[in-house]
Design an enzyme around this catalytic site. Structure first.
Site, mmCIF file in Angstrom:
data_model
loop_
_atom_site.group_PDB
_atom_site.id
_atom_site.type_symbol
_atom_site.label_atom_id
_atom_site.label_comp_id
_atom_site.label_asym_id
_atom_site.label_seq_id
_atom_site.Cartn_x
_atom_site.Cartn_y
_atom_site.Cartn_z
ATOM 1 N N TYR A 60 0.980 -1.534 -0.606
ATOM 2 C CA TYR A 60 0.322 0.398 0.319
ATOM 3 C C TYR A 60 0.864 1.720 -0.417
ATOM 4 O O TYR A 60 1.822 1.706 1.080
ATOM 5 C CB TYR A 60 -0.840 -0.311 1.431
ATOM 6 C CG TYR A 60 -2.212 -1.153 1.090
ATOM 7 C CD1 TYR A 60 -2.008 -1.692 0.540
ATOM 8 C CD2 TYR A 60 -2.648 -1.612 2.382
ATOM 9 C CE1 TYR A 60 -3.185 -2.879 -0.154
ATOM 10 C CE2 TYR A 60 -3.326 -2.250 2.541
ATOM 11 C CZ TYR A 60 -4.160 -3.610 1.823
ATOM 12 O OH TYR A 60 -4.798 -4.104 1.206
ATOM 13 N N SER A 199 -13.326 -3.995 1.100
ATOM 14 C CA SER A 199 -14.500 -4.039 0.469
ATOM 15 C C SER A 199 -16.051 -3.634 1.413
ATOM 16 O O SER A 199 -16.643 -3.897 -0.250
ATOM 17 C CB SER A 199 -13.950 -4.142 -1.010
ATOM 18 O OG SER A 199 -12.277 -3.696 -1.738
ATOM 19 N N PRO A 200 -15.861 -3.590 2.534
ATOM 20 C CA PRO A 200 -17.191 -4.220 3.300
ATOM 21 C C PRO A 200 -18.401 -3.285 2.173
ATOM 22 O O PRO A 200 -19.248 -3.248 2.145
ATOM 23 C CB PRO A 200 -16.958 -3.529 4.661
ATOM 24 C CG PRO A 200 -15.709 -3.418 4.558
ATOM 25 C CD PRO A 200 -14.682 -3.383 3.329
ATOM 26 N N LEU A 201 -17.661 -1.340 1.873
ATOM 27 C CA LEU A 201 -18.635 -0.710 1.902
ATOM 28 C C LEU A 201 -18.452 -0.703 -0.010
ATOM 29 O O LEU A 201 -19.265 -0.212 -0.537
ATOM 30 C CB LEU A 201 -18.329 0.712 2.148
ATOM 31 C CG LEU A 201 -18.338 0.595 3.712
ATOM 32 C CD1 LEU A 201 -17.862 1.998 4.040
ATOM 33 C CD2 LEU A 201 -19.293 0.584 4.334
ATOM 34 N N ALA A 202 -18.364 -1.945 -0.296
ATOM 35 C CA ALA A 202 -17.995 -2.232 -2.189
ATOM 36 C C ALA A 202 -16.962 -0.587 -2.590
ATOM 37 O O ALA A 202 -17.765 0.123 -3.485
ATOM 38 C CB ALA A 202 -19.424 -1.680 -3.131
ATOM 39 N N GLY A 204 -16.974 2.596 -1.871
ATOM 40 C CA GLY A 204 -17.610 3.556 -1.148
ATOM 41 C C GLY A 204 -19.180 3.445 -2.005
ATOM 42 O O GLY A 204 -19.804 4.360 -1.549
ATOM 43 N N GLY A 208 -23.951 5.256 -0.460
ATOM 44 C CA GLY A 208 -25.190 6.133 -1.532
ATOM 45 C C GLY A 208 -24.554 7.190 -1.602
ATOM 46 O O GLY A 208 -25.550 8.118 -1.850
#
Ligand SMILES: NC(=O)c1ccc[n+]([C@@H]2O[C@H](COP(=O)([O-])OP(=O)(O)OC[C@H]3O[C@@H](n4cnc5c(N)ncnc54)[C@H](OP(=O)(O)O)[C@@H]3O)[C@@H](O)[C@H]2O)c1
Length: 310
Positions: A60, A199-202, A204, A208
């Site tokens: 990273y 990536s639990p929020l895809a 971002g 929404g």
């Protein structure tokens, strides 16, 4: 904060950790959209909120993420479970020692709590890499060993080749991308291996805040097929349901998405964050409950997505 135990280890971790790929990574807008000061403040806020799992990787920001995390943890290293990852090209026995020492230096610590193979490598035999990891554990440089992006046959092979226990598999998992439910998740549950959802929020999308007229402009997400028009068509109806359910609880879409992931047995999440306000919102994802009916609605609306990755 809700806690769980990492695999078969004796480490108690929060079900929501902090992902730090963003730190030092230009492709995520580091240096433009957000700064090192904001990254340091994000770790500060995470710790103040009780989050105790921090995930980084040698790759990273070419090591910058580890350096920033090391700087942020100076004087309070023992408050966190520190997880980093080794690149597949460093899995030969000698390279592994060097990569681990470099990560320790950048992280400003003498031990890594969870050292993960970032992706499987088809050239280095697992017997060699797992033996090398076992030596790092014996030397006290590494507490526990995990893997990432390992499908079941390779996970099984890694377990067979390792003298200790593999405690985690870090894989992509969110409401829109549920492929691991077919094989990886059941296998991990059966074997006491924690699934660390990345990536639990895809990236971002599940917050929404993006729509067709306002999509992220950074390199990382421009390359993510999820953000392509044909996929977004399927994604937005799911986000509508996420938003509706959130409203009923006074929760944001991000909180609903994180709640759903961490509600799955054996799964914890490491949402990435760029600034303190984001980590604050994410840390609040578990302070309420989804009813069985709401879980069923989320399941139904997201079960049959047919996303294209080509
Ligand atoms: N092992 C692997 O191969 C692998 C792969 C990917 C990631 N990971 C790890 O998993 C972590 C998380 O995955 P990810 O970064 O890909 O995706 P993610 O956690 O789904 O999304 C992170 C992004 O969402 C946005 N965001 C986060 N919280 C928000 C909030 N409360 N409100 C609004 N926006 C918010 C931020 O970007 P914007 O504000 O710019 O939208 C943030 O950079 C990474 O940091 C990394 O540690 C591992």
């Amino acid at each position: 904060m809700e806690y769980t135990v990492l695999g078969t280890s004796d480490l108690r971790i929060t079900k929501i950790g902090l992902g730090t790929w963003q730190f030092g990574t230009e492709g995520w807008g580091f240096g433009q959209d957000f700064t090192e000061q904001e990254a340091l403040a994000t770790v500060d806020r995470a710790l103040a909120l009780g989050i105790n799992l921090i995930d980084t990787a040698e790759v990273y920001g070419d090591g910058r993420s580890e350096e920033i995390v090391g700087k942020a943890l100076a004087g309070r290293r023992d408050r966190v479970v520190l997880a980093t990852k080794v690149l597949p090209r460093h899995l030969r026995a000698r390279d592994l020692v060097r990569a681990c020492d470099e990560s320790l230096r950048r992280l400003n610590t003498d031990h890594i709590d969870l050292y993960q193979i970032h992706w499987p490598d088809s050239y280095v035999p697992l017997s060699e890499s797992m033996a090398g990891l076992a030596r790092l554990v014996e030397q006290g440089k590494v507490g526990y060993v995990g893997v990432s992006n390992f499908p079941v046959p390779l996970l099984r092979a890694a377990e067979d080749a390792f003298s200790g226990r593999i405690v985690s598999n870090q894989v992509r998992y969110n409401l829109l991308q549920r492929e691991i439910e077919n094989e990886i998740l059941p296998y991990c549950r059966e074997h006491g291996i924690t699934v660390i959802a990345y990536s639990p929020l895809a990236q971002g999308l599940l917050t929404g805040k993006y729509d067709r007229n306002h999509l992220p402009a950074d390199k990382i997400r421009q390359q993510n097929p999820l953000f392509r028009e044909e996929n977004l068509e399927q994604v937005f109806p799911v986000i509508d349901v996420v938003r509706e359910i959130g409203k009923e609880h006074g929760a944001t879409p991000a909180q609903v998405a994180l709640h759903w992931v961490t509600q799955q047995d054996g799964v914890i999440a490491i949402p990435g964050a760029k600034r303190p306000a984001q980590v604050e919102e994410n840390a609040g994802a578990l302070e309420w409950s989804l009813s069985p009916d709401e879980l069923a609605r989320l399941d139904a609306v997201s079960a049959d997505l047919d996303l294209s990755y080509f």
